[in-house]
Scaffold this motif. Structure first.
Motif, PDB file in Angstrom:
ATOM      1  N   LEU A 148      15.240  19.681 -39.732  1.00 47.12           N
ATOM      2  CA  LEU A 148      15.181  18.222 -39.646  1.00 47.12           C
ATOM      3  C   LEU A 148      13.820  17.693 -40.077  1.00 47.12           C
ATOM      4  O   LEU A 148      13.739  16.667 -40.765  1.00 47.12           O
ATOM      5  N   ALA A 180      13.600  17.536 -43.784  1.00 44.68           N
ATOM      6  CA  ALA A 180      14.362  16.408 -44.332  1.00 44.68           C
ATOM      7  C   ALA A 180      13.652  15.078 -44.116  1.00 44.68           C
ATOM      8  O   ALA A 180      13.476  14.306 -45.065  1.00 44.68           O
ATOM      9  N   VAL A 181      13.242  14.796 -42.875  1.00 43.76           N
ATOM     10  CA  VAL A 181      12.716  13.457 -42.570  1.00 43.76           C
ATOM     11  C   VAL A 181      11.303  13.226 -43.103  1.00 43.76           C
ATOM     12  O   VAL A 181      10.885  12.080 -43.214  1.00 43.76           O
ATOM     13  N   TYR A 235      12.906   9.591 -47.734  1.00 39.46           N
ATOM     14  CA  TYR A 235      13.893   9.673 -46.661  1.00 39.46           C
ATOM     15  C   TYR A 235      14.060   8.329 -45.976  1.00 39.46           C
ATOM     16  O   TYR A 235      13.086   7.631 -45.697  1.00 39.46           O
ATOM     17  N   ASN A 291      17.230   7.791 -43.589  1.00 36.08           N
ATOM     18  CA  ASN A 291      18.504   7.886 -42.882  1.00 36.08           C
ATOM     19  C   ASN A 291      18.281   7.873 -41.368  1.00 36.08           C
ATOM     20  O   ASN A 291      17.640   8.763 -40.822  1.00 36.08           O
ATOM     21  N   GLY A 317      19.292  11.168 -39.317  1.00 39.67           N
ATOM     22  CA  GLY A 317      18.348  12.285 -39.334  1.00 39.67           C
ATOM     23  C   GLY A 317      17.162  12.050 -38.410  1.00 39.67           C
ATOM     24  O   GLY A 317      16.756  12.943 -37.661  1.00 39.67           O
ATOM     25  N   TYR A 328      18.397  12.417 -34.773  1.00 41.48           N
ATOM     26  CA  TYR A 328      18.602  13.809 -34.359  1.00 41.48           C
ATOM     27  C   TYR A 328      17.289  14.579 -34.290  1.00 41.48           C
ATOM     28  O   TYR A 328      17.113  15.433 -33.428  1.00 41.48           O
ATOM     29  N   TYR A 329      16.367  14.273 -35.186  1.00 37.07           N
ATOM     30  CA  TYR A 329      15.041  14.892 -35.083  1.00 37.07           C
ATOM     31  C   TYR A 329      14.394  14.439 -33.769  1.00 37.07           C
ATOM     32  O   TYR A 329      13.819  15.244 -33.036  1.00 37.07           O
TER      33      TYR A 329
END
Length: 126
Positions: free
Chosen positions: A18, A21-22, A27, A29, A32, A35-36
């Protein structure tokens, strides 16, 4: 992948996936970031979790999960027997506000609501 790791209670692999991704510059979203934030919260990294929940809410202000996580992450920063400091008072305001918003947006957590009500009345958490 990070969410799948989280759902399997594999927190370290979830955090790694995560975070990768973030942290990318493009980025944007809310899922994400939320959830992170939840994974950070569950790892007791509460200030970092708050930051990510706030990013999620910046994209999608009606996101009940992000309000819920922000409230719990603020709660996690208050010591037993408190609130005791001006910083704690600011955390209490976050807890009360985001608990109400979580409920408004479909997240019903009686344990969080009870703690929010206690703190909102100016009582201390034991």
């Amino acid at each position: 992948l990070g969410i799948a790791h989280y759902e399997s209670q594999q927190l370290q692999p979830a955090l790694a996936a995560l975070e990768k991704a973030v942290m990318s510059p493009e980025y944007g979203n809310a899922l994400g970031w939320a959830y992170y934030g939840v994974t950070l919260k569950d790892s007791q990294r509460f200030p970092e979790a708050v930051d990510n929940f706030q990013k999620a809410l910046g994209v999608f202000s009606n996101y009940g999960l992000a309000h819920w996580g922000l409230a719990w992450s603020a709660f996690g920063q208050i010591s037993a027997g408190c609130p005791c400091t001006p910083e704690d008072d600011a955390l209490v305001a976050l807890i009360v506000d985001h608990t109400a918003k979580a409920l408004e947006h479909g997240v019903n957590d009686p344990g969080l609501q009870e703690r929010s009500e206690i703190l909102g009345r100016g009582e201390k958490i034991k």
